[in-house]
Design a protein around this motif. Structure first.
Motif, PDB file in Angstrom:
ATOM      1  N   GLU A 151       2.049  11.686 -11.915  1.00  0.00           N
ATOM      2  CA  GLU A 151       1.991  13.070 -12.580  1.00  0.00           C
ATOM      3  C   GLU A 151       1.869  14.199 -11.494  1.00  0.00           C
ATOM      4  OE1 GLU A 151      -1.428  13.084 -15.048  1.00  0.00           O
ATOM      5  OE2 GLU A 151      -0.844  11.339 -16.307  1.00  0.00           O
ATOM      6  N   SER A 152       2.592  15.273 -11.534  1.00  0.00           N
ATOM      7  CA  SER A 152       2.454  16.328 -10.939  1.00  0.00           C
ATOM      8  C   SER A 152       2.200  17.529 -11.314  1.00  0.00           C
ATOM      9  CB  SER A 152       3.939  16.438 -10.109  1.00  0.00           C
ATOM     10  OG  SER A 152       4.978  16.586 -11.138  1.00  0.00           O
ATOM     11  N   LYS A 153       1.866  18.610 -10.560  1.00  0.00           N
ATOM     12  CA  LYS A 153       1.438  19.949 -11.136  1.00  0.00           C
ATOM     13  C   LYS A 153       1.876  20.970 -10.095  1.00  0.00           C
ATOM     14  CE  LYS A 153      -3.305  19.732  -9.460  1.00  0.00           C
ATOM     15  NZ  LYS A 153      -4.647  19.854  -9.908  1.00  0.00           N
TER      16      LYS A 153
ATOM     17  N   THR B 158      -0.655   7.662 -10.381  1.00  0.00           N
ATOM     18  CA  THR B 158       0.012   7.873 -11.696  1.00  0.00           C
ATOM     19  C   THR B 158       1.543   8.499 -11.697  1.00  0.00           C
ATOM     20  OG1 THR B 158      -0.778  10.194 -12.074  1.00  0.00           O
ATOM     21  CG2 THR B 158      -2.157   8.005 -12.704  1.00  0.00           C
TER      22      THR B 158
END
Length: 815
Positions: A315-317, A313
């Motif tokens: 999406e990173s954190k 996706t």
């Protein structure tokens, strides 16, 4: 080993070779037949470079241009069969790899306007595998010698896999097949070991990177202006043109199976990838140092944040903040180990789930350096390795290894069974040609066992059940150069204060030991000395250790002059062989002992914010202990320090009169101007040394004004009653020359005895041989005068004025 290096076995362990450089700087390669030890000289024009596991040597030989015979400059690749003396020459070879244990070779060769990949037996004949035009083929290829597969590209548009076993070339990626977003273009392609993925860098064509145009403006040479701006990324002393030339682009992961393109790493960040990629990746890591980029000048290692990104996706954190060491990946690429410098623990990142877990919580001892005394976060002892199946990692504490199950299904256990801590032995990796990070089930790991009480060393083996076997243990230090290909023999050296590190040959179990070289036979003609670890209680009430060097034939009933010389800690150097040589800064230990001096080197452990006081507590307490023991005697004690210990010695002579003379080299004498200086060598402002590392203030000047003033010995120069010999060169690249000169000027204004030596044009150390000889003479004459009571040399009595420089060195003693 002094001037001997590059030592290794070759030709099925029938010979070994080493390179030796003589005093004239000429390097020769010697071959020793085993086991006879018969020595011969390598006489061929190309260097000796054995093919691992085979009886061939192969290396490039540059052929210069010959205009008479119309031969262009090129390189030949010379392969020699060492046993039969047959030779093969391959012209214009670009890249190459050996496989099949060195019996075969694959290489790319350039002929006319073509580049050809060939393979076959190392000595030939060779088969042609692939051919392409020079303008579309790269100069190298990637090759996996186990799988016999490789990769190459065709003019940055086609990326190909090939297999020697199948004699087949497949297209891995066609750039035109990638669904590049509108207004973007591919600028870099990074192939991965996982054939399912390709890492791409894409540029936005609406925001093109500025192109550095050819300069057409006329330069004004009437003056040269340097402008310093308060918020620019780098100070001018660090700025170079190449810093601003390489573009940074967003990184995308392309799934060759699904043809999905996902942005995974922002342009300013760097991906962290396992060296053996997972079969199916769900998460990957990247690091971002941009929040800390301005801290480069006050931190030794620039921190960075670590992010986990979902490759499906984008999406990173954030999973790690202000880390200082990069993630270390497991062999299978499933897990990454990350040391948190703030919590001082090891975390495990799961690339399948994206989760972070503290995996060192069950280890009952610190996994970080417990005696680290700099302001920066304490580093980890480190990772000792992994099991080959990727299920376990070995983490070190101060003594032992701990086995951690990465899937979390087993309890963490002490792999070395607490034997190290119980016996005060620190087990560390033994560096050699068989260094490994990945251990097979039947592995026997060679380790160095350092006995912390007396600093003696042992070479040990640890099997995969955690059994420790000591192979050899002596009061010396070891260096292993190479194990033979069949792992039956090894080449190594041992050294101590009186043992030159000669080369030894033995079995891999360190039996049947034979000495190979006798490089320093003349030592027998000289007085040498001995060393021991001594221990006392310092003024902080803590146990303090140091090294005490005693001259040969030492008699405790006699009185000897003592030179106290130190830097930070020294007991770990107990088994180092101090090579007799001219001094480039401080006195040579062997030279001083041979001339009847005791050398005392106390360990100093620092308290952040008060490094000078820490020095006083350790050093002066140690000197008084020596006096109490009858080893040192008042009236015969000198002090010496250079660079960081130049500051320490300057501080000490403002606090005590116990020393009868002091030689101070390249010191920081004023912490305030030292903090605000720039290192001429690197161009770096010196903030980082005070806030983060060696100078150990741990704060900015404005957050600790009184401490900076208190640690500036120049302020208290009026309290110095010790005669000083100051050494500081005007081209010092590390410490500003003005710092040492300020100490001289203070002593001159106060009319206290002091001499300053400046070898003009020399740097932090004296490197010119003639100057080293001069410095060695003057330094020892200074100590001899104050500690041995010899006559004063004329240079101390009269000085050397401008008219005498270079004409009269005034070494002779006053009559």
């Amino acid at each position: 080993m002094g001037n001997v290096d590059d030592i290794n076995y070759f030709n099925a362990d029938k010979q070994l070779y080493y390179r030796q450089t003589d005093t004239a700087g000429v390097t020769r390669t010697y071959i020793l037949d085993l086991p006879s030890g018969k020595k011969s000289l390598w006489k061929h024009p190309e260097s000796l470079s054995p093919v691992k596991g085979a009886h061939y040597t192969a290396s490039r030989l540059h052929i210069a241009e010959d205009t008479i015979r119309h031969i262009k400059s090129h390189s030949n690749f010379i392969i020699r069969n060492y046993n039969t003396k047959d030779t093969v020459c391959i012209e214009n070879i670009l890249s190459y790899e050996y496989y099949n244990q060195g019996q075969n070779i694959i290489f790319m060769q350039e002929k006319n306007d073509e580049r050809i990949i060939k393979y076959g037996p190392t000595m030939g004949p060779y088969k042609e595998f692939f051919k392409g035009k020079k303008k579309v083929m790269p100069s190298s290829f990637a090759f996996d010698r186990k799988e016999l597969t490789g990769k190459f590209d065709i003019k940055d548009s086609l990326y190909c896999n090939f297999s020697l076993a199948k004699n087949k070339v497949d297209t891995l990626l066609c750039v035109t097949d990638v669904p590049v977003p509108e207004n973007h273009q591919i600028v870099r392609v990074n192939l991965m070991k996982n054939k399912n993925y390709v890492l791409l860098e894409l540029a936005n064509t609406n925001n093109p990177r500025p192109v550095r145009k050819k300069e057409t403006r006329k330069k004004d040479d009437s003056f040269d202006l340097e402008l310093w701006t308060w918020d620019e990324y780098e100070v001018p002393t660090l700025q170079t043109t190449h810093t601003y030339q390489r573009g940074a682009y967003d990184k995308y992961l392309y799934n060759c199976k699904t043809r999905q393109l996902v942005k995974v790493v922002p342009a300013q960040c760097e991906p962290s990838m396992p060296y053996r990629d997972m079969e199916d990746m769900d998460y990957m890591l990247y690091t971002d140092g941009t929040p800390y980029k301005h801290e480069r000048e006050w931190k030794e290692k620039l921190p960075f944040d670590i992010y986990a990104v979902d490759v499906r996706t984008g999406e990173s954190k954030i999973v790690g903040k202000a880390y200082r060491d990069l993630p270390k990946w497991s062999p299978t690429g499933r897990w990454a180990m990350m040391y948190d410098p703030h919590a001082k623990n090891w975390n495990k990142f799961d690339a399948k789930t994206g989760e972070m877990t503290n995996v060192s919580a069950d280890i009952p001892y610190p996994v970080y350096d417990e005696i680290y005394d700099k302001p920066a976060p304490a580093p980890a002892y480190g990772i000792a390795g992994w099991t080959s199946d990727g299920k376990y990692v070995f983490v070190m504490d101060g003594y032992d290894w701990w086995k951690i199950a990465l899937d979390g299904k087993e309890k963490t256990t002490c792999f070395t069974r607490g034997y190290g801590r119980k016996n005060q032995i620190s087990y560390r990796i033994l560096y050699s040609n068989i260094d490994k990070e990945i251990y097979e089930p039947n592995e026997k790991i060679y380790v160095l066992g350092v006995h912390m009480k007396d600093m003696s060393q042992a070479i040990c083996q640890i099997d995969m059940k955690g059994n420790v076997r000591t192979l050899i243990h002596e009061q010396c230090g070891y260096r292993v150069f190479a194990f033979s290909d069949n792992r039956k023999y090894c080449l190594w050296a041992r050294q101590s204060v009186s043992t030159f590190p000669d080369l030894y040959h033995s079995t891999a179990n360190f039996t049947d030991i034979k000495r190979v070289t006798d490089a320093n036979p003349q030592q027998k003609q000289y007085l040498w000395g001995s060393v021991k670890i001594v221990e006392w209680k310092n003024y902080e009430g803590k146990q303090n250790r140091g090294l005490l060097y005693l001259p040969e034939g030492y008699d405790s009933k006699q009185t000897y002059p003592v030179i106290v010389q130190f830097y930070e800690t020294h007991t770990e150097e107990k088994n180092n062989y101090p090579i007799p040589m001219l001094s480039s800064a401080m006195a040579n230990i062997t030279y001083a002992m041979s001339n009847g001096y005791i050398m005392f080197m106390p360990d100093v452990h620092f308290t952040i914010g008060t490094p000078g006081q820490s020095t006083y507590d350790a050093v002066v307490s140690g000197v008084n202990w020596l006096i109490d023991q009858g080893i040192a005697h008042k009236g015969k004690i000198g002090l010496q320090g250079h660079s960081w210990s130049g500051f320490q010695t300057t501080y000490l002579v403002t606090k005590t009169d116990i020393f009868d003379c002091a030689q101070i080299g390249a010191p920081i004498t004023d912490m305030v101007t030292g903090y605000l200086g720039i290192r001429n060598g690197s161009g770096l402002p010196r903030y980082f040394m005070y806030e983060d590392t060696q100078s150990r203030m741990g704060a900015t000047l404005w957050d600790a004004k009184e401490k900076y003033k208190a640690m500036s010995p120049i302020v208290d120069a009026d309290k110095i009653h010790t005669p000083l010999l100051i050494f500081h060169n005007d081209n010092d690249e590390a410490v500003a020359y003005e710092q040492g000169r300020a100490l001289y000027l203070a002593m001159r204004r106060l009319q206290r005895p002091a001499w300053m030596v400046n070898y003009k044009g020399q740097g932090h150390f004296v490197l010119k041989t003639a100057a080293q000889k001069d410095w060695t003479i003057r330094m020892m004459q200074f100590f001899d005068y104050y500690l041995k009571g010899t006559k004063e040399p004329r240079w101390m009595k009269e000085g050397i004025q401008l008219k005498d420089r270079g004409y009269d060195q005034k070494y002779d003693l006053v009559k």
